[in-house]
Write a protein that holds these residues in place. Sequence first.
Motif, PDB file in Angstrom:
ATOM      1  N   SER A  47      62.301 -16.725 134.650  1.00  0.00           N
ATOM      2  CA  SER A  47      60.941 -17.735 134.361  1.00  0.00           C
ATOM      3  C   SER A  47      59.709 -17.016 133.653  1.00  0.00           C
ATOM      4  O   SER A  47      59.684 -15.362 134.295  1.00  0.00           O
ATOM      5  N   MET A  48      59.819 -17.105 132.528  1.00  0.00           N
ATOM      6  CA  MET A  48      57.968 -16.193 131.983  1.00  0.00           C
ATOM      7  C   MET A  48      56.577 -16.818 132.680  1.00  0.00           C
ATOM      8  O   MET A  48      56.321 -17.771 132.020  1.00  0.00           O
ATOM      9  N   ASP A  49      57.230 -16.266 133.851  1.00  0.00           N
ATOM     10  CA  ASP A  49      55.639 -16.670 134.550  1.00  0.00           C
ATOM     11  C   ASP A  49      55.084 -15.492 135.819  1.00  0.00           C
ATOM     12  O   ASP A  49      56.460 -15.450 136.250  1.00  0.00           O
ATOM     13  N   LEU A  50      54.293 -15.902 136.581  1.00  0.00           N
ATOM     14  CA  LEU A  50      53.651 -14.960 137.060  1.00  0.00           C
ATOM     15  C   LEU A  50      54.892 -14.547 138.891  1.00  0.00           C
ATOM     16  O   LEU A  50      55.018 -13.875 139.944  1.00  0.00           O
ATOM     17  N   SER A  51      55.103 -16.291 138.818  1.00  0.00           N
ATOM     18  CA  SER A  51      56.041 -16.690 139.981  1.00  0.00           C
ATOM     19  C   SER A  51      57.803 -15.598 139.962  1.00  0.00           C
ATOM     20  O   SER A  51      57.945 -15.119 140.800  1.00  0.00           O
ATOM     21  N   ILE A  52      58.090 -14.914 138.570  1.00  0.00           N
ATOM     22  CA  ILE A  52      59.379 -14.034 138.714  1.00  0.00           C
ATOM     23  C   ILE A  52      59.521 -12.891 139.734  1.00  0.00           C
ATOM     24  O   ILE A  52      59.854 -12.016 140.070  1.00  0.00           O
ATOM     25  N   ALA A  53      58.023 -12.431 139.841  1.00  0.00           N
ATOM     26  CA  ALA A  53      57.193 -11.737 140.899  1.00  0.00           C
ATOM     27  C   ALA A  53      58.150 -11.270 142.414  1.00  0.00           C
ATOM     28  O   ALA A  53      58.140 -10.698 142.928  1.00  0.00           O
ATOM     29  N   LEU A  54      58.575 -12.636 142.761  1.00  0.00           N
ATOM     30  CA  LEU A  54      58.958 -13.134 144.481  1.00  0.00           C
ATOM     31  C   LEU A  54      60.079 -13.208 143.567  1.00  0.00           C
ATOM     32  O   LEU A  54      60.560 -14.311 144.824  1.00  0.00           O
ATOM     33  N   GLY A  55      61.181 -13.678 142.848  1.00  0.00           N
ATOM     34  CA  GLY A  55      62.535 -14.081 142.559  1.00  0.00           C
ATOM     35  C   GLY A  55      63.007 -15.006 142.854  1.00  0.00           C
ATOM     36  O   GLY A  55      63.908 -15.742 143.374  1.00  0.00           O
ATOM     37  N   THR A  56      61.737 -15.625 141.786  1.00  0.00           N
ATOM     38  CA  THR A  56      62.454 -17.541 141.295  1.00  0.00           C
ATOM     39  C   THR A  56      63.671 -17.456 140.521  1.00  0.00           C
ATOM     40  O   THR A  56      63.033 -18.554 139.417  1.00  0.00           O
ATOM     41  N   PHE A  57      64.206 -16.814 140.613  1.00  0.00           N
ATOM     42  CA  PHE A  57      65.156 -16.931 139.207  1.00  0.00           C
ATOM     43  C   PHE A  57      66.566 -17.323 140.561  1.00  0.00           C
ATOM     44  O   PHE A  57      66.912 -16.692 141.699  1.00  0.00           O
ATOM     45  N   GLY A  58      68.007 -17.441 139.814  1.00  0.00           N
ATOM     46  CA  GLY A  58      69.204 -18.044 140.567  1.00  0.00           C
ATOM     47  C   GLY A  58      70.085 -16.798 140.111  1.00  0.00           C
ATOM     48  O   GLY A  58      70.004 -15.895 138.943  1.00  0.00           O
ATOM     49  N   ILE A  59      70.733 -15.723 140.795  1.00  0.00           N
ATOM     50  CA  ILE A  59      71.524 -14.717 140.626  1.00  0.00           C
ATOM     51  C   ILE A  59      72.676 -15.054 142.299  1.00  0.00           C
ATOM     52  O   ILE A  59      72.231 -15.402 142.916  1.00  0.00           O
ATOM     53  N   SER A  60      73.081 -13.977 142.137  1.00  0.00           N
ATOM     54  CA  SER A  60      74.758 -13.768 142.385  1.00  0.00           C
ATOM     55  C   SER A  60      74.713 -12.875 143.361  1.00  0.00           C
ATOM     56  O   SER A  60      74.415 -12.093 142.845  1.00  0.00           O
ATOM     57  N   PRO A  61      74.979 -12.517 144.459  1.00  0.00           N
ATOM     58  CA  PRO A  61      74.941 -11.437 145.271  1.00  0.00           C
ATOM     59  C   PRO A  61      75.376 -10.228 144.909  1.00  0.00           C
ATOM     60  O   PRO A  61      74.863  -9.519 144.371  1.00  0.00           O
ATOM     61  N   LEU A  62      76.713 -11.095 144.396  1.00  0.00           N
ATOM     62  CA  LEU A  62      77.567  -9.802 143.378  1.00  0.00           C
ATOM     63  C   LEU A  62      77.570  -9.450 142.005  1.00  0.00           C
ATOM     64  O   LEU A  62      77.267  -8.150 141.979  1.00  0.00           O
ATOM     65  N   GLU A  63      76.350 -10.092 141.665  1.00  0.00           N
ATOM     66  CA  GLU A  63      75.805 -10.119 140.283  1.00  0.00           C
ATOM     67  C   GLU A  63      74.320  -8.519 140.627  1.00  0.00           C
ATOM     68  O   GLU A  63      74.206  -8.028 140.088  1.00  0.00           O
ATOM     69  N   PHE A  64      73.984  -9.114 142.009  1.00  0.00           N
ATOM     70  CA  PHE A  64      72.822  -8.354 142.145  1.00  0.00           C
ATOM     71  C   PHE A  64      72.759  -6.864 143.090  1.00  0.00           C
ATOM     72  O   PHE A  64      72.150  -6.256 142.387  1.00  0.00           O
ATOM     73  N   LEU A  84      48.287  -7.116 136.720  1.00  0.00           N
ATOM     74  CA  LEU A  84      48.032  -6.211 135.971  1.00  0.00           C
ATOM     75  C   LEU A  84      48.809  -5.464 135.296  1.00  0.00           C
ATOM     76  O   LEU A  84      48.393  -4.778 134.036  1.00  0.00           O
ATOM     77  N   LEU A  85      50.167  -4.933 136.419  1.00  0.00           N
ATOM     78  CA  LEU A  85      50.850  -4.834 134.553  1.00  0.00           C
ATOM     79  C   LEU A  85      51.169  -4.829 133.536  1.00  0.00           C
ATOM     80  O   LEU A  85      51.928  -4.508 132.420  1.00  0.00           O
ATOM     81  N   GLY A  86      50.979  -6.255 133.357  1.00  0.00           N
ATOM     82  CA  GLY A  86      51.638  -6.992 132.097  1.00  0.00           C
ATOM     83  C   GLY A  86      52.241  -8.011 132.568  1.00  0.00           C
ATOM     84  O   GLY A  86      53.725  -7.690 132.564  1.00  0.00           O
ATOM     85  N   LEU A  87      52.287  -9.795 132.653  1.00  0.00           N
ATOM     86  CA  LEU A  87      53.551 -10.223 132.940  1.00  0.00           C
ATOM     87  C   LEU A  87      54.614  -9.729 131.228  1.00  0.00           C
ATOM     88  O   LEU A  87      55.943 -10.176 131.354  1.00  0.00           O
ATOM     89  N   ASP A  88      53.836 -10.071 129.966  1.00  0.00           N
ATOM     90  CA  ASP A  88      54.705  -9.907 128.752  1.00  0.00           C
ATOM     91  C   ASP A  88      56.160  -8.571 128.613  1.00  0.00           C
ATOM     92  O   ASP A  88      56.406  -8.619 128.674  1.00  0.00           O
ATOM     93  N   SER A  89      55.187  -7.077 128.967  1.00  0.00           N
ATOM     94  CA  SER A  89      55.959  -6.194 129.149  1.00  0.00           C
ATOM     95  C   SER A  89      56.515  -6.002 130.303  1.00  0.00           C
ATOM     96  O   SER A  89      57.762  -5.454 130.279  1.00  0.00           O
ATOM     97  N   LEU A 108      50.712 -11.670 147.961  1.00  0.00           N
ATOM     98  CA  LEU A 108      50.003 -11.872 146.900  1.00  0.00           C
ATOM     99  C   LEU A 108      50.077 -10.364 146.105  1.00  0.00           C
ATOM    100  O   LEU A 108      49.406 -10.699 145.504  1.00  0.00           O
ATOM    101  N   ALA A 109      49.819  -9.350 147.524  1.00  0.00           N
ATOM    102  CA  ALA A 109      49.947  -8.185 146.487  1.00  0.00           C
ATOM    103  C   ALA A 109      50.483  -7.833 145.096  1.00  0.00           C
ATOM    104  O   ALA A 109      50.366  -7.356 144.360  1.00  0.00           O
ATOM    105  N   THR A 110      52.079  -8.420 145.403  1.00  0.00           N
ATOM    106  CA  THR A 110      52.926  -8.362 144.211  1.00  0.00           C
ATOM    107  C   THR A 110      52.840  -9.172 143.143  1.00  0.00           C
ATOM    108  O   THR A 110      53.074  -8.509 141.371  1.00  0.00           O
ATOM    109  N   ILE A 111      52.574 -10.130 143.546  1.00  0.00           N
ATOM    110  CA  ILE A 111      51.766 -10.815 142.878  1.00  0.00           C
ATOM    111  C   ILE A 111      50.653 -10.551 141.642  1.00  0.00           C
ATOM    112  O   ILE A 111      50.550 -10.468 139.779  1.00  0.00           O
TER     113      ILE A 111
END
Length: 641
Positions: free
Chosen positions: A445-462, A426-431, A418-421
């Motif tokens: 994804s262009m929404d607040l859920s990106i704060a919780l890492g809701t996108f796909g990425i491979s371990p090597l890329e990460f 506070l910082l501004g989603l767009d920015s 909750l603090a992260t979201i």
Amino acid sequence: MRYIVTIFSMIIFAVVLAVLFLYAQVRFDANKIIDYKPKITTQIYDRNGELMANLFEEEHRLYVPYDEIPARVIEALVATEDTSFFEHGGINIEAIFRAIIKDIQAMKLVEGASTITQQLIKNTVLTRQKTLSRKINEAVLAYTVEAELSKEEILERYFNHVYFGHGYYGIKTAALGYFKKPLDRLTLKEIAMLVGLPKAPSSYDPTRHMDLSLGRANQVLNRMHSIGWISEGEYTKAMMEHPVVYDETLTRNRAPYVVDEVIKTLLPEYEDIKRGGYQIYTSVDLKLQQLAQESLKVGYEGMISRAGKKTDTSELNGAIVVVENNSGNILALVGGLDYAKSSFNRATQSKRQPGSSFKPFLYQKALDWGYSPLSEIPDISRTYVNSETDETWTPRNYENNFEGLITLKEALVHSRNLATINLLSLLGLDSVYKEFVKDGFKNLSMDLSIALGTFGISPLEFSSFYSMFPNYGVKVEPLLVKKVVNRYGEERVYESKNTEITSPKQSFLMLDMLKEVVNRGTGRNAQVAGIEIAGKTGTTNNNVDAWFCGFSPDIEVLTWYGNDNNTPMQRSETGGRAAAPAFKHFMSKYLELHPETTRKFSMPEGVSARKIDGVMEYFTDVSPLPKSSNKELKEEGGLIF
């Protein structure tokens, strides 16, 4: 008379055509030998020069130039197969007459009189059938080849083309395969065994018929001794020797997930990668690769033991990536628990949600924009409504509680959703979104859920993105292939690419916070005695993914576990419980292998420190301490360092 002339002309024309056809065929076959360009095995090495794998198509062949073939090897072949090789012009007339007499006596073709040149031709362009037409073609080709190639060039082609059994083409391949030795280290008996093989490669294969192989080798030694090419002492010693023979796989693949990734990386540039005879030098350390595989199993076995017999764990798998911080060199890359069961490389091919392990990137933006580790943010629940669909989203903390106001450091240490979201809001989603895209993140994804890492990425890329924390703000692209050398000795060197994301002083603030995650937060299971560790756990919704992304001053280790079908694991399998132990096992063993590794992180210029409530807190001119902290410090009489 006119008809006779016509018939005679047709006969002459037919003869000319036949001669032209025969010449064209001979020329075509001869060119295959004269302009000899065989398929050569590509070899992959680790960073220490240890062979990792052989890559080849159809024939496993390692090429050796004539001047690297020991004289004893040449002597053994010539003595056994063609004693007058350096005198004849491709055909041994005396041997032919001797063979004809034996054939007449037997009333069939029982003995040949092939020279080394003829044997090369048989192995390269003709069949081994004993027919008169083939023998004529063979003779014509032998003279043609001898007219255009030197004896040394013929021997070079013979030793590189001939089959030596067990899937080994060429004598260099056979020496390394059977004896694990280069040609210049072979004993006389080993040389005799190799030289005797081409006559009947399957029958004399020492891994299958050692007795027959030794018997054939003794025939070679007898011949060399009888014509005076080896001494009595050499002969006696060689006859008594019983060489050690290895039964190896042809590919010798010791790191299949790495090898697959090397091929995928280089194939667009080297279409002939499996036949071009390249020497590929990687950044991988085979000892660390094995250690990473063991560490991945440690975490897996812990999860299996906790699951019990009633829980289905058939889909459970994992990945681990180890990268050298400053260079980006990939030291180990394991894409699964068992390559034989699944060749799918989860370290590079899977796109999994990073969950809370993504939070440090958001917190770094806050620090870069003036927040301090001690700045307070609200850890309270909110419900968000999608204006287009009217769907609601009510995120929660893992512990199902609220803290009210909480510092950035404490929010990250305890991974408060909750603090992260609220921080992102506070910082501004767009920015923030634009900054993430600029840094290289994709599929956000262009929404607040990106704060919780809701996108796909491979371990090597990460791992590339995570490298910015131990590298003090510089993102280093992982590097697997260091150098490629082609068959002509020409080199191509590869280097990693660096991108500055933030300044060293701002990065250090995050580094210190990530140290606290391990010291007293969700990453406690990753602690290793005697060395500073920093990192972040990650657990996605319903425990579908479990991560630990950690690093020491020298290396970075990312571990991931999850079900291949994306179903939830047990509720208890979080990043801290499932993935952190694998990190701990790897790092503990790594310290034993590399006691010289750096144990403490350094503090860059521009960072200041103050002791508040007995704890050292760090700040910069960009991220000053909050006024409340300065007031408390003044009341307590704290010191400024």
